[in-house]
Design a protein around this motif. Structure first.
Motif, PDB file in Angstrom:
ATOM      1  N   PHE A  13       0.862  -1.174   0.000  1.00 12.80           N
ATOM      2  CA  PHE A  13       0.000   0.000   0.000  1.00 12.80           C
ATOM      3  C   PHE A  13       0.903   1.230   0.000  1.00 12.80           C
ATOM      4  N   CYS A  14       0.669   2.169  -0.908  1.00 16.68           N
ATOM      5  CA  CYS A  14       1.530   3.352  -0.959  1.00 16.68           C
ATOM      6  C   CYS A  14       0.880   4.449  -1.789  1.00 16.68           C
ATOM      7  N   GLY A  15       1.518   5.599  -1.797  1.00 22.53           N
ATOM      8  CA  GLY A  15       0.947   6.776  -2.421  1.00 22.53           C
ATOM      9  C   GLY A  15       1.067   6.810  -3.934  1.00 22.53           C
ATOM     10  N   SER A  16       0.075   7.436  -4.582  1.00 17.90           N
ATOM     11  CA  SER A  16       0.150   7.678  -6.020  1.00 17.90           C
ATOM     12  C   SER A  16       0.863   8.999  -6.305  1.00 17.90           C
ATOM     13  N   ARG A  17       1.310   9.675  -5.254  1.00 15.30           N
ATOM     14  CA  ARG A  17       2.158  10.866  -5.380  1.00 15.30           C
ATOM     15  C   ARG A  17       3.577  10.476  -4.964  1.00 15.30           C
ATOM     16  N   PRO A  18       4.576  11.227  -5.414  1.00 16.96           N
ATOM     17  CA  PRO A  18       5.955  10.877  -5.070  1.00 16.96           C
ATOM     18  C   PRO A  18       6.409  11.377  -3.706  1.00 16.96           C
ATOM     19  N   GLY A  19       5.625  12.272  -3.079  1.00 10.92           N
ATOM     20  CA  GLY A  19       6.082  12.875  -1.834  1.00 10.92           C
ATOM     21  C   GLY A  19       7.085  13.981  -2.108  1.00 10.92           C
ATOM     22  N   ASN A  20       7.486  14.672  -1.064  1.00  9.69           N
ATOM     23  CA  ASN A  20       8.369  15.832  -1.206  1.00  9.69           C
ATOM     24  C   ASN A  20       9.843  15.529  -1.027  1.00  9.69           C
ATOM     25  N   LEU A  73      10.841   7.727  -2.942  1.00 11.35           N
ATOM     26  CA  LEU A  73      10.935   6.937  -4.165  1.00 11.35           C
ATOM     27  C   LEU A  73      12.117   5.971  -4.106  1.00 11.35           C
ATOM     28  N   GLU A  74      13.219   6.415  -3.502  1.00 14.88           N
ATOM     29  CA  GLU A  74      14.396   5.546  -3.382  1.00 14.88           C
ATOM     30  C   GLU A  74      14.072   4.306  -2.548  1.00 14.88           C
ATOM     31  N   SER A  75      13.358   4.501  -1.448  1.00 15.34           N
ATOM     32  CA  SER A  75      12.992   3.392  -0.574  1.00 15.34           C
ATOM     33  C   SER A  75      12.034   2.437  -1.277  1.00 15.34           C
ATOM     34  N   ALA A  76      11.074   2.989  -2.015  1.00 20.69           N
ATOM     35  CA  ALA A  76      10.136   2.151  -2.772  1.00 20.69           C
ATOM     36  C   ALA A  76      10.871   1.332  -3.822  1.00 20.69           C
ATOM     37  N   THR A  77      11.845   1.947  -4.466  1.00 17.95           N
ATOM     38  CA  THR A  77      12.640   1.242  -5.473  1.00 17.95           C
ATOM     39  C   THR A  77      13.420   0.093  -4.842  1.00 17.95           C
ATOM     40  N   ARG A  78      14.004   0.336  -3.679  1.00 15.31           N
ATOM     41  CA  ARG A  78      14.743  -0.726  -2.994  1.00 15.31           C
ATOM     42  C   ARG A  78      13.821  -1.875  -2.596  1.00 15.31           C
ATOM     43  N   LEU A 113       5.424  -1.924   8.154  1.00 17.06           N
ATOM     44  CA  LEU A 113       5.542  -0.531   7.754  1.00 17.06           C
ATOM     45  C   LEU A 113       6.979  -0.274   7.327  1.00 17.06           C
ATOM     46  N   LEU A 114       7.168   0.242   6.117  1.00 18.06           N
ATOM     47  CA  LEU A 114       8.503   0.663   5.686  1.00 18.06           C
ATOM     48  C   LEU A 114       8.656   2.113   6.118  1.00 18.06           C
ATOM     49  N   ASP A 115       9.384   2.298   7.210  1.00 18.30           N
ATOM     50  CA  ASP A 115       9.391   3.560   7.950  1.00 18.30           C
ATOM     51  C   ASP A 115      10.458   4.529   7.430  1.00 18.30           C
ATOM     52  N   THR A 116      10.348   4.905   6.165  1.00 22.12           N
ATOM     53  CA  THR A 116      11.304   5.810   5.542  1.00 22.12           C
ATOM     54  C   THR A 116      11.296   7.175   6.231  1.00 22.12           C
ATOM     55  N   ARG A 117      12.451   7.634   6.658  1.00 22.89           N
ATOM     56  CA  ARG A 117      12.601   8.923   7.345  1.00 22.89           C
ATOM     57  C   ARG A 117      11.675   9.049   8.565  1.00 22.89           C
ATOM     58  N   GLY A 118      11.355   7.924   9.199  1.00 23.90           N
ATOM     59  CA  GLY A 118      10.486   7.973  10.371  1.00 23.90           C
ATOM     60  C   GLY A 118       9.051   8.358  10.053  1.00 23.90           C
ATOM     61  N   PHE A 119       8.632   8.158   8.803  1.00 26.43           N
ATOM     62  CA  PHE A 119       7.304   8.595   8.355  1.00 26.43           C
ATOM     63  C   PHE A 119       6.186   8.053   9.238  1.00 26.43           C
ATOM     64  N   PHE A 120       6.315   6.804   9.674  1.00 35.44           N
ATOM     65  CA  PHE A 120       5.222   6.170  10.409  1.00 35.44           C
ATOM     66  C   PHE A 120       5.347   6.291  11.930  1.00 35.44           C
ATOM     67  N   GLN A 121       6.347   6.982  12.427  1.00 41.29           N
ATOM     68  CA  GLN A 121       6.485   7.082  13.878  1.00 41.29           C
ATOM     69  C   GLN A 121       5.284   7.744  14.558  1.00 41.29           C
ATOM     70  N   PRO A 122       4.660   8.785  13.981  1.00 41.54           N
ATOM     71  CA  PRO A 122       3.447   9.313  14.613  1.00 41.54           C
ATOM     72  C   PRO A 122       2.317   8.288  14.667  1.00 41.54           C
ATOM     73  N   LEU A 123       2.216   7.425  13.649  1.00 45.76           N
ATOM     74  CA  LEU A 123       1.185   6.381  13.649  1.00 45.76           C
ATOM     75  C   LEU A 123       1.471   5.332  14.728  1.00 45.76           C
ATOM     76  N   SER A 153      10.320  -1.074  10.113  1.00 50.02           N
ATOM     77  CA  SER A 153      11.747  -0.950   9.811  1.00 50.02           C
ATOM     78  C   SER A 153      11.926   0.048   8.674  1.00 50.02           C
ATOM     79  N   ASP A 154      13.075   0.712   8.662  1.00 49.18           N
ATOM     80  CA  ASP A 154      13.387   1.591   7.529  1.00 49.18           C
ATOM     81  C   ASP A 154      14.228   0.865   6.479  1.00 49.18           C
ATOM     82  N   SER A 155      14.493  -0.420   6.710  1.00 51.81           N
ATOM     83  CA  SER A 155      15.272  -1.231   5.782  1.00 51.81           C
ATOM     84  C   SER A 155      14.356  -2.213   5.050  1.00 51.81           C
ATOM     85  N   PRO A 156      14.240  -2.115   3.712  1.00 51.50           N
ATOM     86  CA  PRO A 156      13.402  -3.070   2.985  1.00 51.50           C
ATOM     87  C   PRO A 156      13.797  -4.524   3.229  1.00 51.50           C
ATOM     88  N   ALA A 157      15.087  -4.816   3.236  1.00 48.26           N
ATOM     89  CA  ALA A 157      15.533  -6.197   3.428  1.00 48.26           C
ATOM     90  C   ALA A 157      15.149  -6.716   4.809  1.00 48.26           C
TER      91      ALA A 157
END
Length: 197
Positions: A9-16, A21-26, A134-144, A168-172
């Motif tokens: 599940f993810c956004g149809s926008r690229p974000g700011n 996008l780098e994390s999604a690619t990984r 949750l793929l927690d890129t840049r701590g995005f999900f910490q408020p959740l 985790s912020d690491s896809p692997a």
């Protein structure tokens, strides 16, 4: 249950920030590397497009599910292994859930949270035992995560289920944790009313 496919599940926008996008690619590359099928919303734009493009570029299978009315907004991806057209958002979520053995949320907006919360609720009700992350890129999900713990502290969620997903912020690392099995502990009775046994 063996994990062979992962719904993202993810956004149809690229974000700011480029990290989204780098994390999604990984993640897309990691799923393909492990032979896991990516199931997602079927779009070619934003974070959704990045994760799909990466999985395809790495030789992976990608299954998209896109409601007909969303095609002008999300722009259907033309290079997928499978693209399913459905009539509503409800059908989209149901088919993605059916085709997936695990779930991951990446940064996104209200639609991403809607999909995530429905899957978490189904798990809490015992309708599935599939791992969630949750793929927690840049701590995005910490408020959740903080809100989830607050809901448990206030008595609206069983303490054992306060954080029902791997984070985790690491896809692997996140995929490793999903492969290890369900992330929501079962509780004897998740809903108690005064006077009930």
């Amino acid at each position: 249950m063996e994990v062979r496919s992962v719904c993202v599940f993810c956004g149809s926008r690229p974000g700011n920030r480029p990290e989204y996008l780098e994390s999604a690619t990984r993640l897309g590359t990691e799923l393909a590397r492990r032979g896991l099928t990516l199931v997602y919303g079927g779009a070619s734009v934003g974070v959704m497009g990045a994760v799909a493009d990466a999985a395809l570029a790495a030789g992976g299978r990608v299954v998209g599910v896109l409601p007909d009315f969303m095609r002008p907004r999300e722009i259907a991806h033309k290079g997928l292994t499978e693209l399913h057209s459905v009539g509503s958002m409800h059908e989209r979520k149901a088919l993605m859930a059916e085709r997936a053995d695990a779930f991951v949320a990446l940064p996104g907006g209200f639609g991403t949270l809607d999909e995530l919360f429905e899957i978490v609720t189904w798990a809490q009700l015992g309708l599935h035992r599939k791992p969630m992350g949750l793929l927690d890129t840049r701590g995005f999900f910490q408020p959740l995560v903080a809100l989830a713990r607050h809901m448990a502290a206030e008595g609206f969620v069983p303490e054992a289920q306060a954080v029902p997903f791997a984070v985790s912020d690491s896809p692997a690392e996140l995929v490793d944790r999903l492969m290890a099995g369900p992330t929501l502990p079962l509780v004897e009775k998740w809903l108690r009313r005064t006077g009930q046994t």
